[in-house]
Scaffold this motif. Sequence first.
Motif, short mmCIF file in Angstrom:
data_model
loop_
_atom_site.label_atom_id
_atom_site.label_comp_id
_atom_site.label_asym_id
_atom_site.label_seq_id
_atom_site.Cartn_x
_atom_site.Cartn_y
_atom_site.Cartn_z
N GLY A 152 53.94 21.79 -17.57
CA GLY A 152 54.69 21.76 -18.96
C GLY A 152 55.59 20.67 -18.92
N LEU A 153 55.86 19.99 -18.09
CA LEU A 153 56.46 18.61 -17.87
C LEU A 153 55.41 17.40 -18.31
CD1 LEU A 153 59.18 16.80 -17.44
CD2 LEU A 153 58.23 16.71 -14.94
N ILE A 154 54.42 17.36 -17.70
CA ILE A 154 53.22 16.35 -18.05
C ILE A 154 52.91 16.49 -19.54
CG2 ILE A 154 51.08 15.67 -17.73
CD1 ILE A 154 52.87 14.81 -15.64
N ALA A 155 52.84 17.74 -20.23
CA ALA A 155 52.36 18.01 -21.53
C ALA A 155 53.60 17.46 -22.40
CB ALA A 155 52.32 19.45 -21.85
N VAL A 156 54.95 17.66 -22.09
CA VAL A 156 55.85 17.19 -22.92
C VAL A 156 56.01 15.66 -22.86
CG1 VAL A 156 58.63 16.76 -23.06
CG2 VAL A 156 57.42 19.45 -22.70
N LEU A 157 55.75 14.92 -21.62
CA LEU A 157 55.68 13.55 -21.56
C LEU A 157 54.53 12.85 -22.34
CD1 LEU A 157 56.61 12.99 -17.96
CD2 LEU A 157 58.01 12.68 -19.75
N MET A 158 53.21 13.58 -22.34
CA MET A 158 52.23 13.26 -23.33
C MET A 158 52.60 13.13 -24.73
SD MET A 158 49.04 15.23 -21.47
CE MET A 158 48.34 14.52 -19.70
N TYR A 159 53.31 14.24 -25.34
CA TYR A 159 53.71 14.34 -26.74
C TYR A 159 54.60 13.04 -26.77
CZ TYR A 159 55.57 16.37 -31.10
OH TYR A 159 55.75 16.57 -32.36
N LEU A 160 55.63 12.98 -25.96
CA LEU A 160 56.66 11.91 -26.41
C LEU A 160 55.90 10.62 -26.37
CD1 LEU A 160 59.76 13.34 -24.17
CD2 LEU A 160 59.46 13.66 -26.52
N ASN A 161 55.12 10.44 -25.56
CA ASN A 161 54.32 8.94 -25.46
C ASN A 161 53.60 8.64 -26.48
OD1 ASN A 161 53.45 6.85 -23.52
ND2 ASN A 161 51.42 7.51 -24.31
N PHE A 162 53.23 9.76 -27.48
CA PHE A 162 52.69 9.21 -28.77
C PHE A 162 53.98 8.78 -29.59
CE2 PHE A 162 49.47 12.72 -27.76
CZ PHE A 162 48.56 11.90 -27.93
N PHE A 163 54.94 8.98 -29.34
CA PHE A 163 56.26 8.36 -30.17
C PHE A 163 56.73 7.00 -29.61
CE2 PHE A 163 56.28 12.94 -31.15
CZ PHE A 163 56.64 12.89 -32.73
N THR A 164 56.90 7.20 -28.16
CA THR A 164 57.75 6.11 -27.61
C THR A 164 56.75 4.92 -27.28
OG1 THR A 164 57.17 7.06 -25.46
CG2 THR A 164 59.12 7.71 -26.35
N HIS A 165 55.59 5.03 -27.31
CA HIS A 165 54.75 3.97 -26.61
C HIS A 165 54.73 2.95 -27.81
CE1 HIS A 165 51.06 3.56 -29.60
NE2 HIS A 165 51.17 4.83 -29.66
N HIS A 166 55.37 3.06 -29.02
CA HIS A 166 55.42 1.83 -29.86
C HIS A 166 56.56 0.98 -29.45
CE1 HIS A 166 52.26 3.43 -32.95
NE2 HIS A 166 52.75 4.61 -32.53
#
Length: 270
Positions: A152-166
């Motif tokens: 679950g933690l990795i999935a949340v970080l993956m989702y957030l990375n779609f936003f934060t990588h910018h």
Amino acid sequence: MNSRPRQLAGWQRFWREFWFFGLKEARSCLFVGLFFASVLLVPRAGVLGVARYDVLLILALAIQAGMVWSKLETLDELKAISLFHVLGFALEVFKVSGKIQSWAYPEPGLTKLWGVPLFSGFMYAAVGSYIIQAWRLFDLRIRHHPPYWMAGLIAVLMYLNFFTHHFLGDYRWYLAACALGLYARSTVIFRPLDTDRRMPLLLSFILIGFFIWLAENIGTLFGIWRYPNQIGAWSTVHLGKWSSWSLLVIMSFTLIANLKHIKQHVHVAE
């Protein structure tokens, strides 16, 4: 199930299982197939004066309602799919915003919010729908599933990375490496006919991600949305998007797996 299929061997068994595998895959893709058929068939000019984006939303809602009405989908499954819709729509709003502009929806529509047509969330819901349907039809079981809180933690970080990588840098490959370690021993057990079959869970993530990438190419070819490099003339979606879709599949799978895990361990008093 009738025991006769177990008596088959060799090519007879292979083709029988392959046939049932195809039927169950087609059934799992029912929402996906009907939705993308709508995407391909609705004219760019719309229907009877209704813009294409609005027509697609109406059709998506009708397909979803039809599946629930026909009991091809349960209310619990609809709730999970709706969650995918919300998460996907939020990501779309961010990606098309003025500061990001990763892609754009150039056509008009009454059902566009913040530059994003409401039907777009169904593209993400379609992924969830496929996984949910396949889980039930193939009687999926996972061996050596990692701890649910870690997944679950990795999935949340993956989702957030779609936003934060910018803003903070793209860490998708680090997260992919973490997922590789988490799911390295995981095997998905499925039943096409009457015998359990196995494949590495990571391989299933990659394969599903590839087919979504193909669907994305079709969507951009028909002008549903466009990346900046496709504004002048259409070109193939960058192969790197395959990795993004595979990460999205991992997120979707993790959400469904955790919901099923919670449902198994929470007692609801009658």
